[in-house]
Design an enzyme around this catalytic site. Structure first.
Site, PDB file in Angstrom:
ATOM      1  N   CYS A   1      63.690  84.645  77.676  1.00  0.00           N
ATOM      2  CA  CYS A   1      64.670  85.818  77.453  1.00  0.00           C
ATOM      3  C   CYS A   1      64.535  86.439  76.320  1.00  0.00           C
ATOM      4  CB  CYS A   1      66.098  85.122  77.931  1.00  0.00           C
ATOM      5  SG  CYS A   1      66.666  83.935  76.427  1.00  0.00           S
TER       6      CYS A   1
ATOM      7  N   CYS B   1      66.845  86.717  74.009  1.00  0.00           N
ATOM      8  CA  CYS B   1      67.334  86.002  72.808  1.00  0.00           C
ATOM      9  C   CYS B   1      66.231  85.036  72.275  1.00  0.00           C
ATOM     10  CB  CYS B   1      68.678  85.648  73.082  1.00  0.00           C
ATOM     11  SG  CYS B   1      69.137  84.490  74.190  1.00  0.00           S
TER      12      CYS B   1
END
Length: 143
Positions: free
Chosen positions: A50, A52
């Site tokens: 992802c 993040c």
């Protein structure tokens, strides 16, 4: 463009980022048991693909360990890629729900603290470095 080839490149880059920072990959349940049962302090980064993870967690993982106090052992498991190893690692994170990316801090094989996705997403790498180094200050010896 072949999506699978693209994802393989993303995964390979994510693996490379964290291993080049000094973390050892645990890719099997045996690796996890051997690594996480060690005496001393251990930081486990639960890696993922992802945004993040790439924009915050991996940079924080790499930069947090350049500090006066740091864990004895640095490991990583890859959520969504090395599923069995990740599930096994999460057994050590008793009391915390599955979260990726995340950081688990263990002492003598027992969970002490966790920096979960909600502590990472929406924060800067510097914020997360601060969270990790606060844990190091509390539980690690000076190197």
């Amino acid at each position: 463009m072949d999506f699978n080839l693209f994802m393989n490149d993303v995964v390979d880059a994510a693996r490379k980022d964290i291993t080049e920072a000094g973390y050892q990959e645990l890719t099997s349940t045996e690796d996890v048991d051997k690594g996480l049962a060690q005496e001393g302090t251990t930081l486990v980064m639960v890696n993922s693909t992802c945004g993040c993870a790439g924009g915050v967690a991996r940079p924080a993982a790499a930069n947090s360990i350049h500090y006066d106090k740091r864990p004895d052992n640095l490991f990583t498991v890859f959520a969504g890629q090395d599923r069995e190893a990740t599930e096994k690692a999460r057994e050590y994170f008793e009391g915390y729900p599955p979260s990726s990316p995340s950081f688990a801090f263990l002492k003598d094989g027992k969970i002490v603290s966790m920096v979960e996705r909600h502590d990472i997403e929406g924060f800067s790498p510097v914020d997360v470095v601060g969270k990790l180094q606060t844990i190091f200050d509390e539980h690690c010896e000076e190197v």
